[in-house]
Design a protein around this motif. Structure first.
Motif, PDB file in Angstrom:
ATOM      1  N   ASN A 170      -1.311  15.215  -1.587  1.00  0.00           N
ATOM      2  CA  ASN A 170      -1.756  16.340  -2.421  1.00  0.00           C
ATOM      3  C   ASN A 170      -0.724  17.447  -2.357  1.00  0.00           C
ATOM      4  O   ASN A 170      -0.260  17.808  -1.297  1.00  0.00           O
ATOM      5  CB  ASN A 170      -3.103  16.868  -1.914  1.00  0.00           C
ATOM      6  N   VAL A 171      -0.369  17.981  -3.514  1.00  0.00           N
ATOM      7  CA  VAL A 171       0.665  19.022  -3.558  1.00  0.00           C
ATOM      8  C   VAL A 171       0.042  20.340  -3.975  1.00  0.00           C
ATOM      9  O   VAL A 171      -0.862  20.406  -4.724  1.00  0.00           O
ATOM     10  CB  VAL A 171       1.790  18.611  -4.546  1.00  0.00           C
ATOM     11  N   GLU A 221       0.827  -1.210   0.000  1.00  0.00           N
ATOM     12  CA  GLU A 221       0.000   0.000   0.000  1.00  0.00           C
ATOM     13  C   GLU A 221       0.865   1.265   0.000  1.00  0.00           C
ATOM     14  O   GLU A 221       0.629   2.197  -0.774  1.00  0.00           O
ATOM     15  CB  GLU A 221      -0.906  -0.016   1.234  1.00  0.00           C
ATOM     16  N   LEU A 222       1.883   1.293   0.855  1.00  0.00           N
ATOM     17  CA  LEU A 222       2.791   2.444   0.910  1.00  0.00           C
ATOM     18  C   LEU A 222       3.547   2.593  -0.403  1.00  0.00           C
ATOM     19  O   LEU A 222       3.689   3.701  -0.922  1.00  0.00           O
ATOM     20  CB  LEU A 222       3.771   2.301   2.081  1.00  0.00           C
ATOM     21  N   ARG A 223       3.999   1.491  -0.956  1.00  0.00           N
ATOM     22  CA  ARG A 223       4.719   1.519  -2.239  1.00  0.00           C
ATOM     23  C   ARG A 223       3.848   2.152  -3.334  1.00  0.00           C
ATOM     24  O   ARG A 223       4.301   3.019  -4.079  1.00  0.00           O
ATOM     25  CB  ARG A 223       5.131   0.103  -2.639  1.00  0.00           C
ATOM     26  N   LYS A 224       2.573   1.738  -3.387  1.00  0.00           N
ATOM     27  CA  LYS A 224       1.652   2.285  -4.396  1.00  0.00           C
ATOM     28  C   LYS A 224       1.464   3.790  -4.223  1.00  0.00           C
ATOM     29  O   LYS A 224       1.456   4.534  -5.199  1.00  0.00           O
ATOM     30  CB  LYS A 224       0.299   1.583  -4.316  1.00  0.00           C
ATOM     31  N   LYS A 225       1.317   4.235  -2.967  1.00  0.00           N
ATOM     32  CA  LYS A 225       1.123   5.661  -2.709  1.00  0.00           C
ATOM     33  C   LYS A 225       2.353   6.477  -3.095  1.00  0.00           C
ATOM     34  O   LYS A 225       2.221   7.561  -3.663  1.00  0.00           O
ATOM     35  CB  LYS A 225       0.782   5.894  -1.237  1.00  0.00           C
ATOM     36  N   ILE A 226       3.522   5.955  -2.811  1.00  0.00           N
ATOM     37  CA  ILE A 226       4.759   6.665  -3.165  1.00  0.00           C
ATOM     38  C   ILE A 226       4.886   6.759  -4.682  1.00  0.00           C
ATOM     39  O   ILE A 226       5.173   7.827  -5.226  1.00  0.00           O
ATOM     40  CB  ILE A 226       5.997   5.960  -2.554  1.00  0.00           C
ATOM     41  N   ILE A 260       6.901  13.477  -4.142  1.00  0.00           N
ATOM     42  CA  ILE A 260       6.985  12.829  -2.838  1.00  0.00           C
ATOM     43  C   ILE A 260       8.174  13.366  -2.042  1.00  0.00           C
ATOM     44  O   ILE A 260       9.205  13.696  -2.604  1.00  0.00           O
ATOM     45  CB  ILE A 260       7.068  11.286  -2.984  1.00  0.00           C
ATOM     46  N   THR A 261       7.981  13.499  -0.735  1.00  0.00           N
ATOM     47  CA  THR A 261       9.073  13.864   0.169  1.00  0.00           C
ATOM     48  C   THR A 261       9.178  12.789   1.232  1.00  0.00           C
ATOM     49  O   THR A 261       8.217  12.040   1.467  1.00  0.00           O
ATOM     50  CB  THR A 261       8.816  15.219   0.859  1.00  0.00           C
TER      51      THR A 261
END
Length: 199
Positions: free
Chosen positions: A198-199, A150-155, A162-163
Motif C-alpha cells: 500500500n502506498v 506469489e512474489l512475482r504477482k505481488k510485484i 514497488i521498491t
C-alpha cells in the motif's frame, strides 16, 4: 599497529579469467586499502612499495610496464601511491566487460535456495554490471527469474510503486525471519494481506 605486522592479504591473481580481472582488482584493492589503514602507513612511497610487495610478481610486472606509473622524481614522490593506484585502475578497467557481467546477471535464476541467498547472489553480480539503477534491475531479475509465483504477482500488481525494500520484506516473509517479523507485527497493529504494497 606496527607496519611490519604480517598480513593475511593474498597476492593479486593476474592470471585468472580475463573477463573478471577488473572485478578481482577492485576487491583486492579494497582489501589492500583496509590493510594500509589498519597498519597506519602514511608515506606515499611506502604505500606504493607495500602495494607492489603484497600484489606479487604478476602485479609488479604489469606496474613496471605501464607508462607513467613508476614516477621517481621528487615532484611526484608525495603522489607516488595515488598515481600507482590510478594507473592500475585504468589498466584493469580496460579488462572489465560490463556487457559480459550483465549477460551473467540476466542468466541468474533462483535455484533451490532461499530468497535471501538469491538476492545476495544478484546483488554481488549487479555490483559488477555498472547499472545506472541497480534497484530497478534487481527487481526486474527477481520478477523474471525468481522461483516464487506469489512474489512475482505481488510485484507486478504493485507496478511502478514497488521498491526493493518492499520486495525484500515480502520475499523474506517466506523465510523464518519473515514469519517471525509477521508474527511480532501482529501484536503491534492489525495487518491486512498485501499491506506492504500500500502506498
Amino acid at each position: 599497529m606496527n607496519p611490519t605486522t604480517t598480513s593475511s592479504l593474498t597476492q593479486f591473481d593476474v592470471e585468472g579469467d580475463i573477463r573478471s580481472v577488473g572485478i578481482r582488482w577492485e576487491k583486492w584493492k579494497r582489501a589492500f586499502l583496509i590493510y594500509i589503514e589498519a597498519t597506519g602507513i602514511e608515506d606515499s612511497l611506502k604505500k606504493r612499495a607495500n602495494l607492489l610487495h603484497h600484489g606479487g610478481f604478476g602485479l609488479q610486472e604489469i606496474f613496471y610496464n605501464i607508462p607513467g606509473a613508476n614516477l621517481t622524481d621528487q615532484e611526484n614522490e608525495a603522489k607516488a601511491f595515488e598515481i600507482a593506484i590510478r594507473k592500475l585502475d585504468e589498466y584493469f578497467s580496460l579488462k572489465h566487460s560490463k556487457v559480459y557481467e550483465r549477460h551473467v546477471f540476466r542468466l541468474m535464476k533462483q535455484e533451490e535456495e532461499g530468497f535471501g541467498k538469491f538476492l545476495l547472489r544478484l546483488r554481488n553480480q549487479a555490483g559488477k554490471c555498472k547499472f545506472g539503477n541497480v534497484e530497478e534491475n534487481l527487481i526486474d531479475q527477481i520478477v523474471e527469474k525468481g522461483s516464487s509465483t506469489e512474489l512475482r504477482k505481488k510485484i507486478l500488481a504493485a507496478g511502478d510503486a514497488i521498491t526493493l525494500e518492499k520486495v525484500i520484506i515480502t520475499g523474506d516473509s517466506k523465510s523464518g525471519i519473515g514469519r517471525i517479523w509477521r508474527n511480532l507485527s501482529k501484536f503491534f497493529r492489525p495487518q491486512e494481506p498485501g499491506e506492504f504494497f500500500n502506498v
